[in-house]
Design an enzyme around this catalytic site. Sequence first.
Site, PDB file in Angstrom:
ATOM      1  CG  HIS A 286       4.414 -17.689 -13.590  1.00 48.09           C
ATOM      2  ND1 HIS A 286       5.227 -18.399 -13.784  1.00 48.09           N
ATOM      3  CD2 HIS A 286       3.474 -17.397 -13.572  1.00 48.09           C
ATOM      4  CE1 HIS A 286       3.841 -19.496 -13.911  1.00 48.09           C
ATOM      5  NE2 HIS A 286       3.298 -19.012 -13.656  1.00 48.09           N
TER       6      HIS A 286
ATOM      7  CD  GLU B 208       0.446  14.343  -4.170  1.00 51.56           C
ATOM      8  OE1 GLU B 208      -0.125  15.413  -4.088  1.00 51.56           O
ATOM      9  OE2 GLU B 208       1.458  13.483  -4.563  1.00 51.56           O
TER      10      GLU B 208
ATOM     11  CD  GLU C 279      -4.067   8.246   3.916  1.00 48.14           C
ATOM     12  OE1 GLU C 279      -5.306   8.103   3.508  1.00 48.14           O
ATOM     13  OE2 GLU C 279      -3.248   8.443   3.513  1.00 48.14           O
TER      14      GLU C 279
ATOM     15  CE  LYS D 100      -0.778  15.635   1.718  1.00 50.80           C
ATOM     16  NZ  LYS D 100      -2.581  15.720   2.486  1.00 50.80           N
TER      17      LYS D 100
ATOM     18  CE  LYS E 245     -12.500  15.137   3.948  1.00 47.34           C
ATOM     19  NZ  LYS E 245     -12.400  14.139   5.339  1.00 47.34           N
TER      20      LYS E 245
ATOM     21  N   GLY F 289     -10.929   9.973   3.116  1.00 47.84           N
ATOM     22  CA  GLY F 289     -10.790  10.387   1.434  1.00 47.84           C
ATOM     23  C   GLY F 289     -10.784   8.579   0.865  1.00 47.84           C
ATOM     24  NE  ARG F 290      -7.474   5.809   6.209  1.00 49.51           N
ATOM     25  CZ  ARG F 290      -7.388   6.970   7.026  1.00 49.51           C
ATOM     26  NH1 ARG F 290      -7.279   7.255   6.118  1.00 49.51           N
ATOM     27  NH2 ARG F 290      -7.411   6.961   7.794  1.00 49.51           N
TER      28      ARG F 290
HETATM   29  O1  F6P Z   1      -2.493  12.693   1.747  1.00 49.68           O
HETATM   30  C1  F6P Z   1      -3.355  11.260   2.012  1.00 49.68           C
HETATM   31  C2  F6P Z   1      -4.594  12.753   1.723  1.00 49.68           C
HETATM   32  O2  F6P Z   1      -5.222  12.532   2.543  1.00 49.68           O
HETATM   33  C3  F6P Z   1      -5.384  10.851   1.469  1.00 49.68           C
HETATM   34  O3  F6P Z   1      -5.863  10.213   2.663  1.00 49.68           O
HETATM   35  C4  F6P Z   1      -6.186  11.362   0.869  1.00 49.68           C
HETATM   36  O4  F6P Z   1      -7.175   9.624   0.403  1.00 49.68           O
HETATM   37  C5  F6P Z   1      -6.305  11.982  -0.218  1.00 49.68           C
HETATM   38  O5  F6P Z   1      -4.659  12.140   0.200  1.00 49.68           O
HETATM   39  C6  F6P Z   1      -6.694  12.770  -1.114  1.00 49.68           C
HETATM   40  O6  F6P Z   1      -6.828  13.543  -0.869  1.00 49.68           O
HETATM   41  P1  F6P Z   1      -7.458  14.851  -1.464  1.00 49.68           P
HETATM   42  O7  F6P Z   1      -9.732  13.352  -1.465  1.00 49.68           O
HETATM   43  O8  F6P Z   1      -8.748  15.818  -0.207  1.00 49.68           O
HETATM   44  O9  F6P Z   1      -7.088  15.487  -2.235  1.00 49.68           O
END
Ligand code: F6P
Length: 519
Positions: free
Chosen positions: A373, A205, A342, A482, A199, A256-257
Site C-alpha cells: 500500500h 553517537e 557499507e 565524522k 566495538k 561491526g555489521r
Molecule cells: O560508522 C560506521 C561504523 O563504523 C559501522 O561500521 C559500525 O557498525 C558502527 O560505526 C558502530 O561502530 P562501533 O561498534 O565501533 O561503535
Amino acid sequence: MDWQQRPRCDEVPAWAALQSHFAQHFSGDAAFDLRRAFAEDAQRCERFSLEAAGLLADLSKNLIDPAAQALLTRLAHECGIEAQRDAMLAGARINRSEGRAVTHTQWRLPAPHADMAATRADMLAFAESVRADGAITDVVNIGVGGSDLGPRLVVQALRASGQASGPRLHFVANMDGHELAELLPRLTPGGTLFLLASKTFGTAETMQNAASARAWFTAQGGTDVARHFVALSANASAAAAFGAGRCFGFDDGVGGRFSLWSPIGLSIAIAAGTPAFQALLAGAHAMDRHFAEAPLPRSLPVQLALLDLWYRNFHGFSSRCVAPYHHGLRRLPAYLQQLEMESNGKRVDTQGRALRFHSAGTTWGEVGSNSQHAFFQKLHQGTQPVPVEFVLARTAAHALPGHQRKLLAHALSQARALMLGQQGDAPERDFPGNRPSTVLLLPDLSPRSLGTLLALYEHRSFVLGALWGVNPFDQWGVELGKRHAGELERCLLGEGELSELDASTRALVERLRAAGATG
Ligand code: F6P
C-alpha cells in the site's frame, strides 16, 4: 588459485561471454520473457530452486536463463571464489586495508577458539543472571550501526515469534536526543541495565548517549554505575575509563555489521535466553557449512550474489527491493542496507584501481503487506523493473486464524502479478509483467532459521564484494563526514573558524546559531 592473486570479475573470460549472451538474449526484440521461459521449460522452477540449511530459495521468477546461470557460475570460479571463501573461513588476513582477519564465522562455531568459548560462556552466564534477577526490569542497548541493527532486528524477530521472555529490551542508537529522552522517563535507575555496545568505544553517537544515560542515572539517585553499565567492546580500557563494571570483549576481526554473533549480541541472549542464542548460532553455522561445502552451482550465497551481479552489471538495475512478509522482520531492510551498502558501496578495488562497472546498488524495502500500500504501484507499473525479494516464513507463531494464510497469499500474488502482468482495457490499467522476483522461504522465524537467513545474507555480500574485487570488510567512506562533524560542532559552539567553511555551510551554521539551536 591463491586468494591474493584473484582476478576481478571484468578481467575473466566469462565476463565477455556474459556480455555477448546478454546482448543476444536479454536486449532488443529477442529480450527474455519470463512467461515464455516458463512455457518452454517445464522444469524451470526446479532448475532455479535451491535449498540450504532448511531455507528454500525460488529464483525461477528472475530474468535469467540456464546459459546465463552457467556463465555466471563460471565467472565465480574464474574469480577464485572458492579460494577466497576458504581464506575467509580459515581466518586469513583478507581485510587488507585494515590489516585484519575476518572472524565473525568463528564466533558461531560449536567449539570455537578457547578465548571465544570462554567469553561466550561468560556472556551467556551473565545473560542468565540478568534474566533471573527480578530487580532488572529494563535493559537498554546503546549502540549504532552494526552494534544496533543486528541485535535490534533479532530481538524484534524473536519477540514477534514469542521467543523473548526476559526483561524489557530497548534500543537507543541515534545522536538525536529525542530517542533517549523519550525512553528515560519510562525507566528507573535501580531497575535498568545499560549495555554499551561499541566495538571501538569511540563512536560519537554511542558515547553521547552513554554519557547522557550515566548523567540521568546519577541525577535520578542511581548508585553503582559499574553494576548498571556494562560494555560490549574490543576496547576494554576505554570501557573501564567510562566506568563500566564489566566488559565483554572480542577481537578486531569482527566487523561491526557482522558482530551480532559476538558479545554485541548480549541483548539477544538476555531477551531470549541461552538456548535461543545457541540456536541462532547453530543456524548461522549450518549456513557456514553449506557455504563451505556446496559446489558453486548449488551454493545459495554464491547464486544469490551472482544474480545480484547479473542485475547490477548486465541488466543495469540500480536497486533491489526487500519485502519481508513477517512483522518480526520489519527491520530487515535497514539491517541489509548497512550490510550490503557499507560492505560493497566502493569505487576502487583492493589494489586501488577504479572500478569500470557499478558496485552496490541501493537496497531498500519495507515489511509486507504494508509495502503493497506504499510503493508496489511503482514496482508493477513504474518505468524500470526493480528486482524484489520476498522473505516468507511458512508458519506463524501467533494463533489468530486467517492471518498467515492471507499474508502468504498476498506475498505470492505480488510475485505472480509482477511476472504475469496483464493487458488492461486502458493504458493506465496495463501491467507490463516480466518483472523479476525471488522468494526466500523459511520454515518459521525460530532463532535457528533467523541465524541461517542472516548468515546467508552475510556470505552473499562477501561473495559479491569478492567478485567485484572490493574489500567488503572496511568502510573508509564513513570517516570524512565524522571529521567534518567535529569541526562543525565547534563552529556551532562559536569556537570554530567560520571563515574556513564553504559559503553554504557557513550560512546554515550562522542561521542555526542565530536561532539559538546550538545547546
Ligand atoms: O560508522 C560506521 C561504523 O563504523 C559501522 O561500521 C559500525 O557498525 C558502527 O560505526 C558502530 O561502530 P562501533 O561498534 O565501533 O561503535
